[in-house]
Scaffold this active site. Structure first.
Site, PDB file in Angstrom:
ATOM      1  N   GLY A  48      54.364  35.370  38.005  1.00 14.90           N
ATOM      2  CA  GLY A  48      53.343  35.813  38.261  1.00 14.90           C
ATOM      3  C   GLY A  48      52.040  34.880  37.565  1.00 14.90           C
ATOM      4  O   GLY A  48      52.261  33.902  37.234  1.00 14.90           O
ATOM      5  N   GLY A  53      53.572  34.636  33.688  1.00 12.98           N
ATOM      6  CA  GLY A  53      54.873  33.662  33.776  1.00 12.98           C
ATOM      7  C   GLY A  53      54.496  32.294  34.265  1.00 12.98           C
ATOM      8  O   GLY A  53      54.957  31.207  33.829  1.00 12.98           O
ATOM      9  N   SER A  90      39.837  49.381  47.500  1.00 11.18           N
ATOM     10  CA  SER A  90      39.158  48.736  46.214  1.00 11.18           C
ATOM     11  C   SER A  90      38.224  49.867  45.839  1.00 11.18           C
ATOM     12  O   SER A  90      37.438  50.684  46.676  1.00 11.18           O
ATOM     13  CB  SER A  90      38.231  47.643  46.892  1.00 11.18           C
ATOM     14  OG  SER A  90      37.425  47.328  45.628  1.00 11.18           O
ATOM     15  N   ARG A 149      38.269  55.524  36.048  1.00  6.30           N
ATOM     16  CA  ARG A 149      39.382  55.778  36.752  1.00  6.30           C
ATOM     17  C   ARG A 149      40.124  57.029  36.282  1.00  6.30           C
ATOM     18  O   ARG A 149      40.408  57.752  37.120  1.00  6.30           O
ATOM     19  CB  ARG A 149      40.190  54.639  36.637  1.00  6.30           C
ATOM     20  CG  ARG A 149      39.659  53.513  37.298  1.00  6.30           C
ATOM     21  CD  ARG A 149      40.501  52.351  37.066  1.00  6.30           C
ATOM     22  NE  ARG A 149      39.991  51.138  37.914  1.00  6.30           N
ATOM     23  CZ  ARG A 149      40.785  49.971  38.095  1.00  6.30           C
ATOM     24  NH1 ARG A 149      41.794  49.673  37.294  1.00  6.30           N
ATOM     25  NH2 ARG A 149      40.245  48.919  38.699  1.00  6.30           N
ATOM     26  N   HIS A 165      49.218  52.766  39.132  1.00  4.68           N
ATOM     27  CA  HIS A 165      48.620  51.563  39.526  1.00  4.68           C
ATOM     28  C   HIS A 165      48.808  50.377  38.634  1.00  4.68           C
ATOM     29  O   HIS A 165      49.146  49.081  39.062  1.00  4.68           O
ATOM     30  CB  HIS A 165      47.271  51.548  39.692  1.00  4.68           C
ATOM     31  CG  HIS A 165      46.209  50.523  39.748  1.00  4.68           C
ATOM     32  ND1 HIS A 165      46.638  49.496  40.999  1.00  4.68           N
ATOM     33  CD2 HIS A 165      45.282  49.977  39.214  1.00  4.68           C
ATOM     34  CE1 HIS A 165      45.756  48.659  40.680  1.00  4.68           C
ATOM     35  NE2 HIS A 165      44.847  48.588  39.777  1.00  4.68           N
ATOM     36  N   ARG A 172      43.034  50.573  30.874  1.00  3.80           N
ATOM     37  CA  ARG A 172      42.583  49.351  31.306  1.00  3.80           C
ATOM     38  C   ARG A 172      41.259  49.247  32.139  1.00  3.80           C
ATOM     39  O   ARG A 172      41.149  50.091  32.856  1.00  3.80           O
ATOM     40  CB  ARG A 172      43.570  48.509  31.930  1.00  3.80           C
ATOM     41  CG  ARG A 172      43.191  47.116  32.587  1.00  3.80           C
ATOM     42  CD  ARG A 172      44.405  46.377  33.103  1.00  3.80           C
ATOM     43  NE  ARG A 172      44.471  46.864  34.422  1.00  3.80           N
ATOM     44  CZ  ARG A 172      44.085  46.821  35.283  1.00  3.80           C
ATOM     45  NH1 ARG A 172      42.799  46.070  35.493  1.00  3.80           N
ATOM     46  NH2 ARG A 172      44.375  47.223  36.574  1.00  3.80           N
TER      47      ARG A 172
END
Lengths: 637, 248
Positions: A42, A45, A284, A330, A401, A435
């Protein structure tokens, strides 16, 4: 075990420069004598594999997908942060650093986060040079937006497909190196185990998913960039194949697993519609800029939303957090939604959903403007649910998520196993307990393009390892164990599918290590998991043959690891007796129901050491030292 | 609802393959097409039969892993939709559905509904990149790019590499896929130094991999889940012609 983070001394701003100078180098002509294995292709990597090959190393890269371009990084929608300050609105490396530390609720390393903010500017340069079509203004320069509650516009984006475009950039760089013969690419090969010789990571064992062949690969260093473990919840926004296996194999061979209880639950996903549900789709977060979140005041109010009058609606985020309202972070938004649903005021078929209503915004701005801003999202919503969000409110609910926890790594991104490096979401390093939006892409690419290419040289330069050969007994032993495990799956011949176990485990994890955690729930979960695991090994049904493309075997292997992994999540959540970021212990909250951190006792990283299946792992601590920021209480009131 | 499914089963590349019929009772209209197959597969496993093997991953229409030819159309009949985003409310109770792999000479079947799309990988490796090594980039804003070109490049870059264009084309051509990548870079200043070399290398590789030629059926555009336009094929033709004429 003492955890040595290896953070360089000196002022924060100079640490990475100083470290880069002090690290050992490998002569350009000698690089071709070294080989590196990269598992996962991804953002982290793929970027690492391409960069290593450009430097001259021999790279072997592995993905279980049919192409590196399929990695789940591709699904990221919103954008990527960078401290470019192109908008002249007061952003700086220091501000991005501070926002990330604060967003992570002061549970990450200062030095790592500062480095992340520093290299964030190089990432944008690199991606543009690769031909990534970021959004631009009419003058032809790069556009930015403010994202995830940041007070500066530092997010770069490519429509709602930023992850896709960044991944395709890394993929094109990787493709170039594959074409040049510098990367040996192995598609549709899944890493089944990692091989240590004399305590040093020396190779991996893989299964070819097209024909079941078990093979070994040797190298001088290994990088795992295998993503997060969000699928432990069964339902999550992760792709179907995302799993913890590679990281968990490393953990079982001695790598410590850090902060597994830090998991991010995203507030705006489409709710569950029935037992057939295989994944949850993220809508979103930008929708919260104009949508208002509410539930009925009364319990069990079954009237259609448009028949519920204004004074019988509870806009709970606006009520509880008047200054941030629908844009609250969040974790806070997610927890509040669960609260009102637990009270019996939720909507949707399951009672676990809340409305996200655009009626006011359409009235204020007109349908056209809303369509311009969110047209593609509304379309996607209608495709999945059959409802038209222009005429009836959306229903949303939080879902798993992203996972901030991961394998413990030092400043050089090396785990506690010498030679084993961990990049991207698979490590724990930069996001602390929570995050921020648009920071995952940044970290993946920072690790892959701008950190590991330097730090791996420092490791390799410590001395050339003797070639062991894949006939070495340690490789043969690992291969044998993999084969035996697969044969075991096929021989049980019970009555339950791997998916049914995954679903049962996922529900248990969601209920107890989801948005709110408490001691009783966590203890109950720790009691129940061994029983599920026992039934798995006793009553599993796997069809077909091992020498074949067999997706039931693949699934069984991943579920088997989740069944062990879930326990360390519970232990971590149980022993972290505070609330911080995404980790909310119900016993530790203020009178108003806000998270209550305990900096005195828990300003540290918890890293867990494997002690055998079913045994309590050993908890190690890495103290976090804050020399540059003052620990403060997050407040969004 | 109740559906009759005719599903392609094929043990491996050498097997002839056959359509197998299954009845799916109790299909909810909220299911996605792949969730409908998940439910069928769970039943098959419990009956000790091998489940239907199909490719899938993100299930949100962006990774390009899922495929399937549904009633003769790659990704089914719904416009601009991948199979994973196709929902059962778009079908009617009692309907018969034919489910096959993507059919193309260059994409051999691996098993059941899974095909080998590695020719796309090799085309990308031949020239689908800008040769810039990590660290060599200048400041991102040093190179202004007109908004129009940036947007057009993004339209092309939206390709998810699923291969539906190839499966839909009567000639099994990969022109839409190749044109999307060639156009994206040809529209950007960063792509100029290798513009001609790239067009030649990717087209030559495409031919060598056994894809057919384009005869303007536009089936590719009609089946593309990301609505990549055939205008890019016209652009590729110009790029290729120009590059061939001025090839050194």
């Amino acid at each position: 075990m003492r955890l040595e983070s290896g953070i360089p001394s000196g002022p924060l701003k100079d640490k990475w420069d100083k470290h880069r100078f002090e690290m050992k180098l490998i002569n350009p002509a000698n690089k071709r004598k070294y080989s590196i294995i990269v598992v996962g292709t991804g953002l982290a990597g793929g970027a690492a594999a391409a960069s290593f090959a450009e430097l001259g190393y021999n790279v072997k890269a592995f993905t279980y997908n049919d192409s590196p371009r399929r990695a789940h990084s591709i699904s990221a929608q919103g954008g990527i942060n960078s401290a470019k300050n192109y908008q002249n609105d007061g952003d700086s490396i220091w501000r991005l650093f501070y926002d990330t530390i604060k967003g992570g609720d002061f549970r990450s390393r200062e030095a790592n986060v500062y480095r992340l903010a520093q290299v964030s500017t190089n990432i944008i340069d690199q991606c543009v040079a690769q031909g990534v079509p970021f959004a631009r203004d009419y003058g032809g320069l790069l556009a930015n937006r403010s994202f995830g509650g940041a007070q500066v516009a530092r997010t770069f984006y490519a429509r709602g497909q930023t992850g896709q475009q960044l991944l395709l950039g890394a993929y094109s760089a990787l493709s170039r190196m594959i074409g040049a013969g510098k990367v040996e690419m192995h598609n549709r090969k899944e890493m089944m185990d990692i091989v240590l010789i004399d305590g040093v990571a020396r190779g991996i064992v893989t299964r070819d998913l097209t024909n079941g062949k078990i093979e070994s690969f040797e190298a001088d260093a290994i990088c795992l960039a295998t993503g997060g473990y969000g699928n432990v919840f069964f339902l999550s926004t992760n792709a179907q194949a995302c799993n913890v296996t590679a990281a968990f194999r490393a953990y079982k061979k001695g790598a410590l697993f850090a902060n597994p209880c830090y998991t991010q639950i995203h507030p705006t996903c489409i709710p569950v519609s029935g037992d057939h549900q295989s994944k949850l789709t993220l809508m979103s977060e930008s929708l919260r800029n104009d949508g208002r979140i509410w539930v009925p005041m009364k319990k069990g109010d079954n009237r259609p939303p448009n028949q519920i009058p204004e004074n019988e609606r509870d806009y709970f985020l606006e009520r509880k957090y008047p200054s941030f309202g629908n844009l609250s972070p969040r974790d806070i938004s997610s927890r509040s939604a669960q609260e009102v649903c637990d009270e019996g005021r939720g909507v949707s078929v399951t009672g676990y959903g809340v409305y996200l209503d655009f009626e006011d915004a359409i009235g204020r701005l007109g349908k056209e403007t809303i369509e311009e801003r969110y047209g593609n999202l509304f379309e996607m919503y209608e495709r999945i649910t059959g409802d038209d969000p222009y005429s009836t409110p959306m229903q949303i609910y939080p879902a798993s998520h992203y996972t901030m926890g991961g394998l413990w790594v030092d400043y050089n991104l090396m785990s506690t196993i010498p030679g084993l490096h961990v990049l991207g979401e698979a490590n724990f390093s930069d996001h602390g307990a929570n995050r921020l939006g648009a920071s995952a892409l940044m970290q993946g690419l920072a690790d892959g393009y701008f950190v590991i290419p330097y730090t791996i040289a420092n490791y390799l330069a410590q001395g050339k390892l003797d070639k062991a050969g894949t006939d070495h007994p340690e490789f043969k032993k690992a291969e044998q164990e993999v084969k035996e495990k697969i044969n075991k799956f096929l021989s049980i011949n019970g009555k339950r599918t791997p998916t049914s176990f995954h679903r049962e485990l996922g529900q248990l994890v969601w209920d107890n290590v989801g948005m709110g955690r408490n001691e009783a729930g966590l203890r109950k979960m720790l009691e129940k998991i061994p029983a599920i695991r026992e039934e798995f090994w006793d009553n599993l049904k796997v069809t077909g043959r091992s020498e074949d493309m067999n997706m039931v075997i693949e699934k069984a292997g991943r579920v088997a690891d989740f069944l062990e992994f879930a326990e360390i999540m519970a232990w971590d959540a149980l022993e972290r007796e505070e609330s911080c970021g995404a980790h909310f212990r119900e016993e530790h909250q203020t009178e108003d129901g806000e998270a209550l951190r305990d900096d005195e006792k828990f300003s540290h990283v918890a890293a867990w050491e494997y002690k055998g299946v079913g045994n309590k792992p050993l908890r190690h601590r890495e103290e976090l030292e804050f020399e540059n920021v003052k620990l403060a209480v997050r407040s969004y009131k | 609802m109740k559906l009759t499914l005719h599903i392609w089963r094929q043990k491996d590349a050498n097997d002839k393959g056959i359509l197998e019929t299954h009845i799916a009772d109790d299909v909810s209209e909220d299911m996605s097409f792949l969730e409908m197959l998940d439910v069928l597969n769970e039943d098959l496993i419990l009956q000790d039969k091998e489940p239907v093997t199909f490719d899938h991953d993100c299930r949100e229409g962006i990774c390009g892993t899922c495929s399937l030819t549904i009633n003769g159309r790659p990704h089914g009949h719904e416009k601009a939709t991948t199979t994973c985003q196709l929902h059962m409310r778009k079908f009617t109770d009692g309907e018969e559905i034919f489910i096959e792999p993507f059919r193309a000479k260059a994409f051999p079947v691996i098993k059941d509904l899974v095909v080998d799309r590695s020719p796309f990988e090799r085309i990308m490796q031949a020239g689908g990149f800008i040769s810039i090594h990590t660290g060599a980039a200048q400041d991102a804003n040093a190179l202004p790019i007109s908004k129009i070109n940036a947007e057009l490049a993004m339209d092309a870059a939206a390709c998810i590499g699923c291969g539906a264009c190839v499966a839909a084309c009567p000639n099994g051509a990969a022109m839409l896929f190749v044109s999307a990548k060639v156009s994206q870079f040809a529209l950007l200043p960063q792509g100029q130094p290798e513009r001609q070399k790239r067009a030649l290398a990717m087209v030559n590789k495409m031919d060598a991999e056994g894809f057919g030629a384009c005869t303007n059926h536009y089936e590719c555009e009609a089946s593309c889940p990301k609505e990549v336009s055939v205008r890019f094929i016209a652009k590729l033709n110009r790029e290729f012609l120009g590059a061939s004429l001025f090839e050194h």
